[in-house]
Scaffold this active site. Structure first.
Site, mmCIF file in Angstrom:
data_model
loop_
_atom_site.group_PDB
_atom_site.id
_atom_site.type_symbol
_atom_site.label_atom_id
_atom_site.label_comp_id
_atom_site.label_asym_id
_atom_site.label_seq_id
_atom_site.Cartn_x
_atom_site.Cartn_y
_atom_site.Cartn_z
ATOM 1 C CB ALA A 166 -0.477 4.183 3.635
ATOM 2 C CB THR A 209 -1.375 0.111 0.911
ATOM 3 O OG1 THR A 209 -1.561 -1.373 0.717
ATOM 4 C CG2 THR A 209 -1.684 1.228 1.151
ATOM 5 C CD GLU A 260 5.566 -8.100 7.348
ATOM 6 O OE1 GLU A 260 5.526 -7.989 6.230
ATOM 7 O OE2 GLU A 260 6.486 -8.757 8.060
#
Ligand code: FES
Ligand code: FES
Lengths: 206, 765
Positions: B720, B537, B725
């Protein structure tokens, strides 16, 4: 004896019979196999020693097909009938990835022989649709994001369908229990729960 | 738009990587905040939802081609052996068998650095011996049993501690320590820090091997057309599969096309190109037919990666006022039979302020399946150990664990000596503590007296969140006003199709239904990074924004030409260009495109360079409440609050979902998952989903996700950071601390299974 036990007995007999044929067949494999290949080339699946004729209903349509006795229901659906919506994840009855409905009950299709579905009614994820239109359970999984990679989703949706057939107004606990045989490695569980509850609500209202 | 080529350095999975990247020359200007957005930040349902719920989503596992052959792999039954003879003649005569390859009839193709695709020196149970293509999978499997292999068994070692010993069986020529030496790091003066401490705690922690077990097994379908090869692969990294396959086969990369439309999970195991893909390509070449190769669940648990285990010895020293004065981390872990990484000290080096730190870490070869990155490599196990010992130090100092972390809050990256673009960890502490009700926490651990004892615990998280160039996106505006986005990234189930469409829909102010996204095809999409390390992203959405902003410019200029007015007098709004003065002068997208006749408008957007002189990381804190059944040793996680700084949230729905998944995988790692090897035979005992325990819906706690961050405007236009994770990193540590708080005894070993809990309770007395 319940109907289900009865059904199992019949199919076990069939299976044993089938295996017997398979073993006998393997002694003369080369020629048999050649004829099988030849038949396949001719575009037919004509009868030969290693196969059994199976008739069942899949997604509302009658199906007659020759299968090797060792073939699982999941393999029949995916390989013979090209219904690849049903997934195989563990191929061992441990995860629910291959869940379909057999006479309205959820079963692990990787864990039963195709012959065990003889004369019975199988519903897969494809059969839940009406044409191109999603079933309310499917729509609920979209609305609530009840998946990530989506690979376990057909199994989850079918497990939810079986659950809602049994408990149209399931409690949270009933949903958890009903869906607990379906592993989602992405672990979209909170949204799977929401999806199943939303689906129940939606079906109730309609 | 002007571009330039730069060097970009970023952290992916286990290491820093440096790449050349074409980026916009002018940098990037931030998009407005989420409050001002209509599509970005909203809980938009997935573009690919219909495909997924209807069963029409076609995964690599589902691909069927005319004349398709099926391949299966013969694997070593021994943990360590040498093939002395192989005879596949009988197998080749089996019905339906089309081709067999093994080390004697295939060129040596380098693999794992010092080994080969087929290496007669077998180093683990599951190492590849031969591969068969046949008419059916069953025929291929049957043929495997008829391949006659003679093995010379060699002494083996399946435990890292034993493998490090002087006289251990050597798995590779250079010995069993990867690279021949430990990875070391130091800053300040550890001994001096120790000397000035009032409290010193030293503890050893162990973590187990965890296996990814995505639901879709690893699989490829390959098809040659002359000397061009198409590969459908269940992969997180289409471009690296392309390159590895091309290199292995001696082809130019341009002749290999890799496609991945849908995939059933990866979690890191599908970042690496599999031998099976190359084996299938070789077989397909020989038999002149397309080949499908799939692994079964047993192979999944042997041969396609795992999270290396760890033994971590930590020393933490602090002064009376709670400031950390020294920390050390000494560890080793088993990477399996081929190179991987077992290091896990990153969190200790960076997350808290501490001037004197040293680490020493050994990655050790053993005769077992090689490790691969697994959702936050090193960080999950490292964070568990660090956060556990910090709670023990806090207790010695008679400080609240949260206060102790606040006291040692780090404002800069101490390894690189750089400020962070943003760090909202303190905000995460506040929000998380409030949501879980931190003040309910038992002040005395193990204060509950009954059978069921409850506790609260928390842990912090740091991860690389930046994303990186190069990442490109083509935006095509069609005559009917619809948009197609094309990029060489891949949606691995995280919602990439959807977040990309959201960005384009927001900027072009058109309904998201009018946007289609094509990903996962090396032949058509511009290069994007692999999908792992929480890169996707933050790397890809800025490229979409760049492409969409350029498209707006193009539409303005087209409208200016059509309306014959200066472009400066026009504005773009809701899919229309209109004149600021004369309201009758306006053109919709469709009108503009119609006048342009057959010309499709195209733009190419690129991810900007990351800012110089900053460290970019994501941060967060998770708070867990557990209930321990002291009779059975069973741990129930009641609630997890995840409060995180991940920059801008692009899609609230998919973001929450990823947090749920990460937390539940964290619960799996903390409480149940473990690969077990029989030390007598070197065989893996947990090769199916009965024996390898993974969380089910029954293990689900209540989960609350709180995002404390807004867009990080220093990183990119979208701002972003990645989510994948961070979601999992702090969970096991938070649970471990909650268990301690519940029962008053510390568990040092994962997974914290009922037997370990009962043993700990018994020792406590
Ligand atoms: S695939 Fe059938 S239960 Fe797992
Ligand atoms: S959505 Fe990926 S396994 Fe369930």
């Amino acid at each position: 004896m319940s109907n289900e036990e009865n059904g199992n007995n019949i199919s076990r007999r069939k299976f044993i019979k089938g295996v017997g044929v398979g073993i006998a067949g393997s002694c003369v494999l080369p020629s048999l196999e050649q004829s099988a290949i030849a038949q396949a080339k001719e575009g037919g699946d004509a009868v030969h020693g290693g196969k059994e004729l199976l008739s069942l209903t899949v997604n509302g349509k009658p199906v007659r097909v020759l299968v090797e006795p060792r073939m699982t229901l999941a393999e029949l659906l995916r390989e013979k009938l090209q219904l690849t919506g049903t997934k195989i994840v563990c191929n061992q009855g441990a995860c629910g990835g291959c869940t379909v409905l057999l006479d309205g009950h959820a079963v692990y299709s990787c864990h039963m022989l195709a012959l065990d579905a003889a004369e019975r009614e199988v519903t897969t994820i494809e059969g839940l649709m009406t044409g191109e239109e999603l079933h309310p359970i499917q729509q609920a999984f979209v609305d609530k994001d009840g998946y990530q990679c989506g690979f376990c989703t057909p199994g989850q949706v079918m497990a939810a369908q079986a659950l809602l057939l049994r408990h149209p107004r399931p409690t949270r606990e009933q949903v958890l229990e009903g869906m607990s045989g379906n592993i989602c490695r992405c672990a979209a569980y909170p949204k799977i729960l929401e999806s199943a509850l939303a689906a129940a609500e939606k079906i109730r209202k309609s | 738009m002007a571009r330039k080529i730069i060097k970009s350095k970023y952290f992916v999975e286990e290491d820093f990587v440096e790449v050349l990247a074409e980026v916009p020359a002018g940098g990037s200007s931030p998009l407005p905040t989420n409050q001002e957005m209509k599509v970005i930040g909203r809980p938009v349902t997935r573009l690919d939802g219909y495909d997924k719920v209807s069963g029409t989503a076609r995964y690599t596992f589902d691909i069927n081609l005319p004349h398709l052959a099926h391949a299966r792999t013969l694997r070593s039954p021994y943990a360590h052996a040498r093939i002395t003879a192989i005879d596949a003649r009988e197998a080749a005569k089996m019905p339906g068998v089309l081709g067999i390859i093994h080390y004697q009839n295939v060129d040596q193709i380098p693999w794992y650095g010092s080994s080969f695709l087929f290496d007669p020196h077998l180093r683990y149970v599951g190492d590849e011996v031969a591969c068969v293509a046949a008419e059916t999978e069953a025929a291929a499997s049957a043929a495997l049993k008829r391949i006659k292999v003679e093995y010379e068994e060699l002494p083996f070692v399946v435990d890292a501690a034993a493998a490090m010993k002087q006289n251990a069986p050597a798995i590779h020529e250079g010995g069993n320590i990867q690279g021949g030496k430990p990875a070391v790091y130091a800053r300040g003066d550890f001994d001096a820090g120790l000397a000035e401490a009032d409290v010193v705690v030293e503890e050893t922690f162990t973590t187990q091997v965890e296996v990814h077990n995505p639901t879709e097994v690893h699989c490829s379908v390959v098809n040659w057309e002359g000397d061009r090869l198409t590969v459908w692969d269940s992969t997180q990294a289409i471009f690296s599969v392309r390159d590895t396959v091309a290199q292995s086969l001696g082809l130019p990369a341009s002749q290999v096309r890799v496609i991945k439309r849908y995939m059933g999970g990866g979690f890191g195991s599908k970042l690496t190109t599999g031998k099976y893909t190359v084996m299938a390509a070789l077989l397909a070449q020989r038999i002149g037919r397309p080949v499908r190769i799939t692994l079964d669940r047993e192979e999944m648990n042997l041969a396609v990666g795992n999270r290396p285990d760890s033994v971590q010895k930590l020393t933490v020293a602090a002064k009376k006022d709670g400031t950390l004065s020294a920390m050390s981390h000494w560890s080793y872990g088993a990477v399996g039979a081929y190179p991987s990484g077992a290091a896990c000290s990153w969190p200790l080096r960076t997350i808290y302020q501490c001037p004197n730190v040293k680490t020493e870490e050994y990655s050790v070869f053993i005769n077992a399946g090689p490790g691969r990155p697994f959702r936050a490599p090193g960080h999950v196990q490292g964070t568990f150990a660090l956060e556990s010992i910090l709670d023990d130090v806090a207790e010695k100092l008679a400080m609240d664990p949260l206060e102790f972390r606040r006291k040692n809050h780090a404002t800069i990256d101490q390894v690189m000596n750089l400020p962070y673009t943003s760090k909202k960890l303190l905000e995460a502490y506040d929000a998380g503590a409030k949501a879980i009700g931190w003040d309910r926490r038992r002040k005395v651990p193990g204060a509950d007296k009954g059978r069921y004892q409850r506790g609260l615990g928390f842990a912090s998280q740091i991860w690389w969140g930046a994303g990186t160039p190069p990442a490109g996106c083509i935006l095509k505006l069609n005559r009917d006003g619809s948009v197609r986005l094309i990029a060489g990234t891949q949606d691995i189930g995280t919602g990439t199709y959807t977040v990309m469409a959201q960005v384009a829909a927001e900027i072009l102010e058109i309904p998201i239904e009018r946007i289609q996204v094509n990903l996962g095809d090396t032949a058509v999409g511009p290069y994007c990074p692999l999908s792992g390390g929480s890169l996707t992203t933050p790397s890809v959405t800025p490229a979409v924004a760049d492409a969409a902003l350029q498209m707006k410019e193009k539409l303005l200029s087209a409208a200016a030409a059509i309306l014959e007015v200066p472009q400066g007098e026009l504005v773009y709004q809701r899919g229309e260009v209109r004149h600021t003065g004369d309201t009758s002068k306006k053109k919709t997208i469709v009108e503009i495109l119609r006048e342009m006749r057959e010309q499709t408008l195209l733009t190419y957007g690129a991810r900007n360079a990351n800012p110089e002189g900053y460290a970019i990381n994501s941060f967060g804190a998770q708070f867990a409440e557990v209930e321990v059944d002291t009779l059975t040793g069973h741990v129930k996680v009641i609630k997890v609050v995840a409060a995180h700084d991940i920059g801008r949230a692009v899609n609230r729905l998919t973001l929450e979902n990823q947090f749920h998944g990460g937390i539940l995988q964290g619960i799996g790692f903390a409480l149940m998952e473990e690969r077990v090897i029989d030390p007598q035979t070197g065989k893996v005992l947990t090769v199916n989903l009965h024996d390898y325990k993974m969380p089910t819906i029954m293990d689900m706690p209540e989960i609350e996700v709180i995002i404390v961050s807004e867009a990080d405007t220093k990183i990119s236009n979208v701002g972003a950071k990645g989510v994948g994770e961070p979601a999992m990193i702090p969970t096991p540590g938070a649970i471990a601390n909650a268990i301690y708080n519940a029962i008053g005894v510390r568990l040092h070993s994962l997974p914290m299974t009922p037997d370990k809990i009962l043993m700990a309770l018994a020792q406590k007395g």
